[in-house]
Design a protein around this motif. Structure first.
Motif, PDB file in Angstrom:
ATOM      1  N   ARG A 148       0.828  -1.216   0.000  1.00  0.00           N
ATOM      2  CA  ARG A 148       0.000   0.000   0.000  1.00  0.00           C
ATOM      3  C   ARG A 148       0.861   1.263   0.000  1.00  0.00           C
ATOM      4  O   ARG A 148       0.506   2.260  -0.641  1.00  0.00           O
ATOM      5  N   VAL A 149       1.983   1.217   0.716  1.00  0.00           N
ATOM      6  CA  VAL A 149       2.876   2.384   0.739  1.00  0.00           C
ATOM      7  C   VAL A 149       3.424   2.684  -0.646  1.00  0.00           C
ATOM      8  O   VAL A 149       3.652   3.851  -1.007  1.00  0.00           O
ATOM      9  N   MET A 150       3.634   1.647  -1.450  1.00  0.00           N
ATOM     10  CA  MET A 150       4.213   1.827  -2.779  1.00  0.00           C
ATOM     11  C   MET A 150       3.198   2.266  -3.829  1.00  0.00           C
ATOM     12  O   MET A 150       3.577   2.556  -4.968  1.00  0.00           O
ATOM     13  N   THR A 151       1.914   2.301  -3.473  1.00  0.00           N
ATOM     14  CA  THR A 151       0.879   2.642  -4.465  1.00  0.00           C
ATOM     15  C   THR A 151      -0.001   3.813  -4.031  1.00  0.00           C
ATOM     16  O   THR A 151      -0.125   4.805  -4.749  1.00  0.00           O
ATOM     17  N   VAL A 152      -0.611   3.710  -2.859  1.00  0.00           N
ATOM     18  CA  VAL A 152      -1.639   4.671  -2.462  1.00  0.00           C
ATOM     19  C   VAL A 152      -1.100   6.095  -2.328  1.00  0.00           C
ATOM     20  O   VAL A 152      -1.691   7.041  -2.887  1.00  0.00           O
ATOM     21  N   PRO A 153       0.002   6.345  -1.595  1.00  0.00           N
ATOM     22  CA  PRO A 153       0.453   7.740  -1.461  1.00  0.00           C
ATOM     23  C   PRO A 153       0.771   8.416  -2.792  1.00  0.00           C
ATOM     24  O   PRO A 153       0.511   9.627  -2.951  1.00  0.00           O
ATOM     25  N   PHE A 154       1.292   7.675  -3.756  1.00  0.00           N
ATOM     26  CA  PHE A 154       1.621   8.293  -5.042  1.00  0.00           C
ATOM     27  C   PHE A 154       0.357   8.687  -5.809  1.00  0.00           C
ATOM     28  O   PHE A 154       0.323   9.726  -6.479  1.00  0.00           O
ATOM     29  N   ALA A 155      -0.679   7.845  -5.718  1.00  0.00           N
ATOM     30  CA  ALA A 155      -1.941   8.195  -6.371  1.00  0.00           C
ATOM     31  C   ALA A 155      -2.542   9.444  -5.732  1.00  0.00           C
ATOM     32  O   ALA A 155      -3.029  10.359  -6.433  1.00  0.00           O
ATOM     33  N   ILE A 156      -2.529   9.517  -4.412  1.00  0.00           N
ATOM     34  CA  ILE A 156      -3.081  10.686  -3.716  1.00  0.00           C
ATOM     35  C   ILE A 156      -2.228  11.914  -3.989  1.00  0.00           C
ATOM     36  O   ILE A 156      -2.760  13.039  -4.150  1.00  0.00           O
ATOM     37  N   LEU A 157      -0.909  11.721  -4.065  1.00  0.00           N
ATOM     38  CA  LEU A 157      -0.029  12.857  -4.360  1.00  0.00           C
ATOM     39  C   LEU A 157      -0.329  13.438  -5.736  1.00  0.00           C
ATOM     40  O   LEU A 157      -0.356  14.675  -5.912  1.00  0.00           O
ATOM     41  N   ALA A 158      -0.585  12.583  -6.703  1.00  0.00           N
ATOM     42  CA  ALA A 158      -0.918  13.071  -8.050  1.00  0.00           C
ATOM     43  C   ALA A 158      -2.225  13.859  -8.033  1.00  0.00           C
ATOM     44  O   ALA A 158      -2.333  14.936  -8.662  1.00  0.00           O
ATOM     45  N   LEU A 159      -3.242  13.361  -7.328  1.00  0.00           N
ATOM     46  CA  LEU A 159      -4.520  14.074  -7.237  1.00  0.00           C
ATOM     47  C   LEU A 159      -4.366  15.385  -6.472  1.00  0.00           C
ATOM     48  O   LEU A 159      -5.050  16.378  -6.786  1.00  0.00           O
ATOM     49  N   ALA A 160      -3.500  15.397  -5.445  1.00  0.00           N
ATOM     50  CA  ALA A 160      -3.291  16.629  -4.683  1.00  0.00           C
ATOM     51  C   ALA A 160      -2.672  17.712  -5.561  1.00  0.00           C
ATOM     52  O   ALA A 160      -3.109  18.876  -5.539  1.00  0.00           O
ATOM     53  N   PHE A 161      -1.652  17.361  -6.364  1.00  0.00           N
ATOM     54  CA  PHE A 161      -1.057  18.337  -7.275  1.00  0.00           C
ATOM     55  C   PHE A 161      -2.047  18.766  -8.356  1.00  0.00           C
ATOM     56  O   PHE A 161      -1.975  19.890  -8.862  1.00  0.00           O
ATOM     57  N   TRP A 162      -2.974  17.891  -8.702  1.00  0.00           N
ATOM     58  CA  TRP A 162      -3.999  18.246  -9.690  1.00  0.00           C
ATOM     59  C   TRP A 162      -4.892  19.366  -9.170  1.00  0.00           C
ATOM     60  O   TRP A 162      -5.311  20.253  -9.919  1.00  0.00           O
ATOM     61  N   GLN A 163      -5.168  19.364  -7.858  1.00  0.00           N
ATOM     62  CA  GLN A 163      -6.033  20.377  -7.277  1.00  0.00           C
ATOM     63  C   GLN A 163      -5.267  21.575  -6.720  1.00  0.00           C
ATOM     64  O   GLN A 163      -5.725  22.704  -6.817  1.00  0.00           O
ATOM     65  N   SER A 164      -4.072  21.300  -6.113  1.00  0.00           N
ATOM     66  CA  SER A 164      -3.346  22.392  -5.460  1.00  0.00           C
ATOM     67  C   SER A 164      -1.869  22.023  -5.340  1.00  0.00           C
ATOM     68  O   SER A 164      -1.531  20.980  -4.778  1.00  0.00           O
ATOM     69  N   TRP A 165      -1.042  22.908  -5.850  1.00  0.00           N
ATOM     70  CA  TRP A 165       0.383  22.635  -5.708  1.00  0.00           C
ATOM     71  C   TRP A 165       0.847  22.822  -4.278  1.00  0.00           C
ATOM     72  O   TRP A 165       1.832  22.213  -3.841  1.00  0.00           O
ATOM     73  N   ALA A 166       0.151  23.644  -3.482  1.00  0.00           N
ATOM     74  CA  ALA A 166       0.521  23.866  -2.082  1.00  0.00           C
ATOM     75  C   ALA A 166       0.316  22.582  -1.258  1.00  0.00           C
ATOM     76  O   ALA A 166       1.178  22.176  -0.470  1.00  0.00           O
ATOM     77  N   VAL A 167      -0.848  21.946  -1.443  1.00  0.00           N
ATOM     78  CA  VAL A 167      -1.119  20.694  -0.716  1.00  0.00           C
ATOM     79  C   VAL A 167      -0.147  19.611  -1.172  1.00  0.00           C
ATOM     80  O   VAL A 167       0.363  18.835  -0.364  1.00  0.00           O
ATOM     81  N   GLY A 168       0.105  19.552  -2.486  1.00  0.00           N
ATOM     82  CA  GLY A 168       1.070  18.571  -2.975  1.00  0.00           C
ATOM     83  C   GLY A 168       2.443  18.789  -2.380  1.00  0.00           C
ATOM     84  O   GLY A 168       3.153  17.826  -2.045  1.00  0.00           O
ATOM     85  N   LEU A 169       2.833  20.046  -2.210  1.00  0.00           N
ATOM     86  CA  LEU A 169       4.133  20.346  -1.627  1.00  0.00           C
ATOM     87  C   LEU A 169       4.197  19.921  -0.157  1.00  0.00           C
ATOM     88  O   LEU A 169       5.220  19.412   0.310  1.00  0.00           O
ATOM     89  N   VAL A 170       3.102  20.112   0.555  1.00  0.00           N
ATOM     90  CA  VAL A 170       3.050  19.654   1.955  1.00  0.00           C
ATOM     91  C   VAL A 170       3.250  18.145   2.020  1.00  0.00           C
ATOM     92  O   VAL A 170       4.010  17.624   2.846  1.00  0.00           O
TER      93      VAL A 170
END
Length: 567
Positions: A148-170
């Motif tokens: 799960r560590v190798m898959t889920v965080p990267f998917a969420i990180l991509a969606l976070a950058f899609w909505q906000s670069w600030a949240v993605g940076l956090v």
């Protein structure tokens, strides 16, 4: 000029752990992928939840809200089913691995001689028992958490950058700090787990040794010292366990701190952005209510796989410690018994025994036996001082020990792996230290068949049975609890008489017996010889030696090499 590539070495415990999981690797991978897919299903669930609340905040509603609720429940049911199937696969895979490894340990140790590199029987029992169970949390928790560590965080990180670069940076800043700290803590966790496993094995050895000598300890009045020793050992084990827990709690605390700070920063940015206080961090016209709620729902789940991995980090340390012990046990080439211990037909042919150039090594000492020939029906005494090697010779003749050099020929064939089981089917064995099955006295003598009056008389068991509360139905422990040394030896004689063997190997059969009982035991053994059985006894009893046809005097020299025994 090309530089040679450095070979990549894998730690023995990691390689052993990988080998242990190899048989169930497909099931573990499939289950891990199922848990990862289940975790990813939260993304559409969060999208539907965000859509519902966004419509409610903006005053919209109707069919779309109802559709979102139904979709959310449908994904929840799918996630529940996937998790149920994955947990079942992981549990069965773990049980199979533990069961197979436990059977391998039992099968090898049942046919091995000498000591284990892990220690005594207590350490082996601890390894085959509670230590192997430490592999289950690693398989059921750590392996899927790692996927799960190798898959889920990267998917969420991509969606976070899609909505906000600030949240993605956090997420980018807070996320890597967690595995970095876990790696630093991991070294200490591994060492602490290894020390804890060693302490468990030492405590097991101590318990086995003291239980074996419990009667002597009570007679000597050493119980208070024994209790104090156990208290000290238990305190040491408690300290080791607490050190492991402290490391586990430390890693969890730091992880929770980073996760809480990351979620709080996202919540603060989303809240102030929706209130219009912040105009940076998003693309174009700012964050929408749907986007803000969606990011808030995703933030905890970005850290959740890392939290799961951290919670299971000490499970990995414990599994590696167990794998290290298994690797040391597997690498140790223990000397094994001849044969497999299976029940086979007796070896055909006259019970003729011949030894040639026979010797065994005991550390720096070599015991060399004389060549001997024992015809069927002979009565032979092995005589010599204590420690000369009489019991060892009996074990060599029974195929219970391998000689360093020389051969033992039985019934016209060399004693080997192919003939040992069939040869032992013709033997009667009376050890100096009697051992019993945890069954009734009747079962220990005749495997459940009623004891005949003739057998009871020949083995001098009448008084023994009369003194027992349930007679021959009393249940004995492995060391013959409730029987004195002489009584236990008479039970061993009865077992040999009931089996009617072709060859009887008796180790000090009259030791610890009064003259009357010793004479009855001697007469019973000689009666077996009169019926055609070969009788070979290791003894110091001069009266028994005088009744034998042949005496082999064993008097080995103490030279490191070439010590000889003499007839």
């Amino acid at each position: 000029m090309t530089r040679p590539k450095k070979s990549r070495t894998v730690a023995p415990e990691r390689q052993r752990l990988k080998t242990l999981l190899a048989g169930e690797s497909r099931a573990i991978k499939l289950a891990s992928y199922m848990t990862a897919f289940s975790a990813l299903l939260w993304l559409p669930q969060a999208a539907f939840v965000a859509g519902v609340f966004a419509r409610l905040l903006t005053g919209q509603g109707g069919v779309t809200v109802l559709t979102g609720v139904i979709a959310f429940l449908g994904f929840a049911a799918l996630r529940l089913m996937l998790n149920y199937l994955a947990e079942g696969l992981l549990f069965r895979a773990g049980q199979n691995i533990v069961t197979q490894t436990r059977q391998e340990i039992l099968a090898r140790e049942a046919n091995s001689l000498g000591t284990s590199p892990l220690g005594g029987p207590g350490a082996l029992a601890a390894l085959a028992g509670e230590k192997l169970d430490a592999l289950l949390p690693y398989i059921t928790r750590y392996a899927p958490a790692q996927t799960r560590v190798m898959t889920v965080p990267f998917a969420i990180l991509a969606l976070a950058f899609w909505q906000s670069w600030a949240v993605g940076l956090v997420f980018v800043i807070a996320g890597p700090l967690i595995p970095l700290f876990m790696a630093l803590v991991g070294y200490a966790a591994k060492e602490a787990s290894e020390r804890q496993m060693q302490e468990i094995g030492s405590l097991g050895d101590l318990l086995v040794d003291r239980l074996a000598a419990l009667s002597d300890i009570r007679l000597l009045g050493a119980a208070p010292r024994l209790i104090a020793r156990f208290e000290q050992a238990a305190d040491d084990l408690r300290d080791r366990t607490m050190s492991v827990l402290r490391i586990a709690f430390l890693s969890s605390t730091v992880l929770e701190l980073f996760a809480a700070l990351g979620v709080a920063m996202v919540a603060v940015w989303v809240g102030f952005s929706l209130l219009g206080e912040l105009s940076w961090g998003a693309y174009g016209g700012g964050i929408t209510p749907w986007g803000g709620i969606f990011l808030l729902l995703l933030a905890p789940d970005y850290f959740q796989p890392l939290r799961d991995l951290s919670a299971a980090w000490h499970d990995k340390a414990a599994a590696l410690a167990v794998a290290g012990e298994l690797d040391a046990w597997q690498a140790h080439e223990a000397e094994t018994l001849w044969g497999t211990g299976d029940k086979v037909a007796p070896l055909a042919g006259p019970a003729h025994i011949r030894t040639s150039g026979l010797s065994v090594t005991r550390g720096s000492r070599v015991i060399a036996y004389p060549d001997a020939e024992i015809p069927p029906g002979a009565r032979v005494a092995l005589s010599g001082p204590s420690g000369a090697g009489k019991t060892t010779l009996l074990r060599l003749l029974a195929g219970l020990e391998r000689p360093s050099r020389g051969t033992v020929e039985v019934a016209g064939q060399a004693l080997s792996d192919d003939t040992a089981d069939a040869w032992r089917a013709r033997l009667g064995w009376m050890p100096q230290a009697p051992m019993f099955l945890g069954r009734s006295l009747r079962h220990n003598i005749a495997f459940g068949a009623p004891l005949s009056a003739e057998l009871i008389s020949d083995a001098a068991l009448k008084q023994v049975l009369a003194a027992l509360p349930k007679g021959d139905l009393i249940v004995l422990g492995e060391t013959g609890g409730g029987l004195s040394g002489g009584e236990a030896r008479r039970v061993m004689l009865a077992r040999a008489l009931a089996a009617r063997p072709d060859v009887v190997l008796a180790d000090e059969p009259t030791a610890d017996l009064d003259h009357e009982t010793a004479d009855r035991v001697t007469e019973a053994l000689l009666a077996l010889a009169d019926r055609g059985a070969t009788l070979i006894v290791a003894t110091h009893d001069a009266r028994l030696i005088a009744r034998m046809d042949q005496v082999i005097e064993i008097a080995p020299e103490t030279a490191p090499e070439g010590g000889r025994a003499h007839v």
